[in-house]
Design a protein around this motif. Structure first.
Motif, PDB file in Angstrom:
ATOM      1  N   ARG A 172       0.773  -1.184   0.098  1.00 31.51           N
ATOM      2  CA  ARG A 172      -0.058  -0.081  -0.080  1.00 31.51           C
ATOM      3  C   ARG A 172       0.970   1.079   0.100  1.00 31.51           C
ATOM      4  N   THR A 173       2.062   1.042   0.695  1.00 33.67           N
ATOM      5  CA  THR A 173       2.801   2.311   0.519  1.00 33.67           C
ATOM      6  C   THR A 173       3.536   2.656  -0.734  1.00 33.67           C
ATOM      7  N   LYS A 174       3.669   3.898  -1.269  1.00 35.40           N
ATOM      8  CA  LYS A 174       4.219   4.085  -2.500  1.00 35.40           C
ATOM      9  C   LYS A 174       5.631   3.780  -2.372  1.00 35.40           C
ATOM     10  N   GLU A 175       6.457   3.764  -1.554  1.00 35.65           N
ATOM     11  CA  GLU A 175       7.823   3.362  -1.726  1.00 35.65           C
ATOM     12  C   GLU A 175       7.944   1.903  -1.887  1.00 35.65           C
ATOM     13  N   LYS A 176       7.373   1.097  -0.950  1.00 29.40           N
ATOM     14  CA  LYS A 176       7.209  -0.332  -1.322  1.00 29.40           C
ATOM     15  C   LYS A 176       6.686  -0.777  -2.704  1.00 29.40           C
ATOM     16  N   ARG A 177       5.584  -0.324  -2.757  1.00 28.03           N
ATOM     17  CA  ARG A 177       4.630  -0.416  -4.104  1.00 28.03           C
ATOM     18  C   ARG A 177       5.843  -0.291  -5.399  1.00 28.03           C
ATOM     19  N   ARG A 178       6.381   0.901  -5.388  1.00 23.38           N
ATOM     20  CA  ARG A 178       7.503   1.171  -6.427  1.00 23.38           C
ATOM     21  C   ARG A 178       8.642   0.150  -6.435  1.00 23.38           C
ATOM     22  N   GLU A 179       9.337  -0.181  -5.255  1.00 19.83           N
ATOM     23  CA  GLU A 179      10.058  -1.329  -5.265  1.00 19.83           C
ATOM     24  C   GLU A 179       9.685  -2.520  -5.946  1.00 19.83           C
ATOM     25  N   ARG A 180       8.460  -3.025  -5.500  1.00 15.09           N
ATOM     26  CA  ARG A 180       7.877  -4.378  -6.045  1.00 15.09           C
ATOM     27  C   ARG A 180       7.672  -4.383  -7.554  1.00 15.09           C
ATOM     28  N   LEU A 181       7.377  -3.140  -8.003  1.00 14.96           N
ATOM     29  CA  LEU A 181       7.117  -3.051  -9.460  1.00 14.96           C
ATOM     30  C   LEU A 181       8.472  -3.169  -9.992  1.00 14.96           C
ATOM     31  N   SER A 182       9.455  -2.415  -9.608  1.00 18.04           N
ATOM     32  CA  SER A 182      10.825  -2.419  -9.983  1.00 18.04           C
ATOM     33  C   SER A 182      11.112  -3.848 -10.184  1.00 18.04           C
ATOM     34  N   GLU A 183      10.941  -4.527  -9.315  1.00 17.40           N
ATOM     35  CA  GLU A 183      11.540  -5.788  -9.286  1.00 17.40           C
ATOM     36  C   GLU A 183      10.841  -6.716 -10.534  1.00 17.40           C
ATOM     37  N   ILE A 184       9.694  -6.445 -10.638  1.00 15.54           N
ATOM     38  CA  ILE A 184       8.927  -7.470 -11.865  1.00 15.54           C
ATOM     39  C   ILE A 184       8.951  -6.735 -13.197  1.00 15.54           C
ATOM     40  N   SER A 185       9.604  -5.536 -13.352  1.00 11.60           N
ATOM     41  CA  SER A 185       9.362  -4.690 -14.682  1.00 11.60           C
ATOM     42  C   SER A 185       9.896  -5.637 -15.679  1.00 11.60           C
ATOM     43  N   GLY A 186      10.917  -6.041 -15.488  1.00  5.83           N
ATOM     44  CA  GLY A 186      11.766  -6.916 -16.864  1.00  5.83           C
ATOM     45  C   GLY A 186      11.162  -8.331 -16.876  1.00  5.83           C
ATOM     46  N   ARG A 187      10.343  -8.748 -16.204  1.00  2.00           N
ATOM     47  CA  ARG A 187       9.677 -10.060 -16.443  1.00  2.00           C
ATOM     48  C   ARG A 187       9.030 -10.188 -17.704  1.00  2.00           C
ATOM     49  N   GLU A 188       9.225 -11.357 -18.324  1.00  2.00           N
ATOM     50  CA  GLU A 188       8.140 -11.192 -19.618  1.00  2.00           C
ATOM     51  C   GLU A 188       7.316 -12.060 -19.702  1.00  2.00           C
ATOM     52  N   ASP A 189       6.801 -12.894 -18.406  1.00  2.00           N
ATOM     53  CA  ASP A 189       5.610 -13.172 -18.375  1.00  2.00           C
ATOM     54  C   ASP A 189       4.441 -12.577 -17.892  1.00  2.00           C
ATOM     55  N   THR A 190       3.286 -12.779 -18.405  1.00  2.00           N
ATOM     56  CA  THR A 190       2.145 -12.064 -17.908  1.00  2.00           C
ATOM     57  C   THR A 190       2.101 -12.199 -16.400  1.00  2.00           C
ATOM     58  N   LEU A 191       1.343 -10.749 -16.166  1.00  2.00           N
ATOM     59  CA  LEU A 191       1.405 -10.338 -14.404  1.00  2.00           C
ATOM     60  C   LEU A 191       0.032 -10.270 -14.134  1.00  2.00           C
ATOM     61  N   ILE A 192      -0.356 -10.876 -12.970  1.00  2.00           N
ATOM     62  CA  ILE A 192      -1.758 -11.065 -12.309  1.00  2.00           C
ATOM     63  C   ILE A 192      -1.502 -10.390 -11.220  1.00  2.00           C
ATOM     64  N   PHE A 193      -2.640  -9.209 -10.966  1.00  2.00           N
ATOM     65  CA  PHE A 193      -2.729  -8.348  -9.795  1.00  2.00           C
ATOM     66  C   PHE A 193      -3.993  -8.783  -9.095  1.00  2.00           C
ATOM     67  N   TYR A 194      -4.396  -8.476  -7.931  1.00  2.00           N
ATOM     68  CA  TYR A 194      -5.571  -8.393  -7.041  1.00  2.00           C
ATOM     69  C   TYR A 194      -5.622  -6.827  -6.698  1.00  2.00           C
ATOM     70  N   GLU A 195      -6.961  -6.262  -6.608  1.00  2.00           N
ATOM     71  CA  GLU A 195      -7.101  -5.101  -6.133  1.00  2.00           C
ATOM     72  C   GLU A 195      -8.408  -4.454  -5.613  1.00  2.00           C
ATOM     73  N   ALA A 196      -8.504  -3.943  -4.501  1.00  2.00           N
ATOM     74  CA  ALA A 196      -9.870  -3.645  -4.132  1.00  2.00           C
ATOM     75  C   ALA A 196     -10.258  -2.219  -5.188  1.00  2.00           C
TER      76      ALA A 196
END
Length: 290
Positions: free
Chosen positions: A149-173
């Protein structure tokens, strides 16, 4: 119910059943799940009220105990002890497969660590249901679930997966969907995506397009219901293969034959092949026997 034998005087241990429940449509409940939920002496439920409604629909009256994110540290050891005493236990989430973005994962891990048999009862799952109807690649995919939920941790997580070539699945409210999509768009770029809303329910809906288009739709239509966001993977990166010096020499000859000065031909060959001018010059000298 447990298939564990009690031969040789060994103490009988119960079985933990991870039981999928419908994500909306009650007809998605399997015959096996109904049978097991009716036979076990106890069900660990994320929301006992919701699970009681489900049991009532199928004419079941099995005893329930709450097991959720906020009491798993307290209830988990008790449930493991229950299983070690020889009792079977079913674990269910509010909807779908227990253990997928769900505290059931902790109970399963604790049971495995204790040597307790863990049996999955397959069934409905929102992530995979959204994926197969998204129109995106299903050969390789990663389940990301809920972003921090926090912007910083969310940014870090997205940076980790940004280079993945596989399809990404997210849940969100629904009330955080637009904010999350904006963060994904900023971090991953304007990729193809799909939004799945209210899967298997009366108002089931899919929206497909670029992230920017779906974000615009969210701005025009306040999101309501349960959402799964499926996002295309990063485009495959192809590394340029450096040209061989022989190719550069041939190119210099071709350019020179066309009237270009030798010095300019070497510079142009270096630019086109990605080699350094020095390397091209040395290759030309070697080819000329100098």
């Amino acid at each position: 119910m447990s298939d564990e034998s009690n031969s040789g005087g060994e103490r009988k241990i119960g079985t933990l059943y991870l039981c999928a429940t419908p994500i909306g449509n009650l007809e998605d409940m399997t015959y096996r799940a109904v049978r097991v939920l009716g036979e076990v002496p106890l069900i660990a439920a994320e929301d006992t009220r919701r699970t009681r409604q489900l049991l009532t629909h199928f004419g079941l009256s099995t005893r329930l105990v709450s097991y959720h994110e906020h009491n798993k540290d307290e209830k988990g050891p008790r449930l493991i002890a229950w299983l070690e005493e020889g009792n079977d236990l079913a674990c269910v989430s509010d909807a779908g497969l227990p253990g997928v973005a769900d505290p059931g994962a902790r109970l399963a891990a604790d049971a495995v660590a204790a040597g307790i048999r863990v049996v999955p009862l397959p069934g409905a799952n929102a992530a995979l249901s959204a994926l197969i109807a998204s129109g995106l690649d299903t050969e390789r995919f990663s389940f990301v679930g809920f972003l921090p939920r926090t912007k910083e941790k969310r940014r870090e997580r997205l940076s980790e997966i940004s280079g993945r070539e596989d399809t990404l699945i997210f849940y969100e409210a629904p009330h955080r969907l637009a904010e999350t999509m904006k963060a994904i768009l900023d971090a991953l770029g304007d990729r193809p995506a799909a939004i799945a809303r209210e899967l298997t329910k009366k108002f089931e809906e899919f929206r497909r397009g670029r992230l920017s288009e779906l974000l615009a739709w969210c701005g025009e239509t306040p999101p309501r219901g349960e959402f799964v966001l499926v996002v295309g993977g990063a485009e495959e990166k192809t590394e340029a293969v450096p040209a061989a010096p022989e190719d550069a020499v041939e190119l210099v000859r071709t350019l020179a034959a066309g009237g270009m000065a030798k010095k300019e031909a070497i510079r142009e060959a270096a630019r086109r092949t990605g080699l350094s001018r020095r390397d091209v010059y040395q290759a030309v000298l070697a080819a000329e026997g100098k």
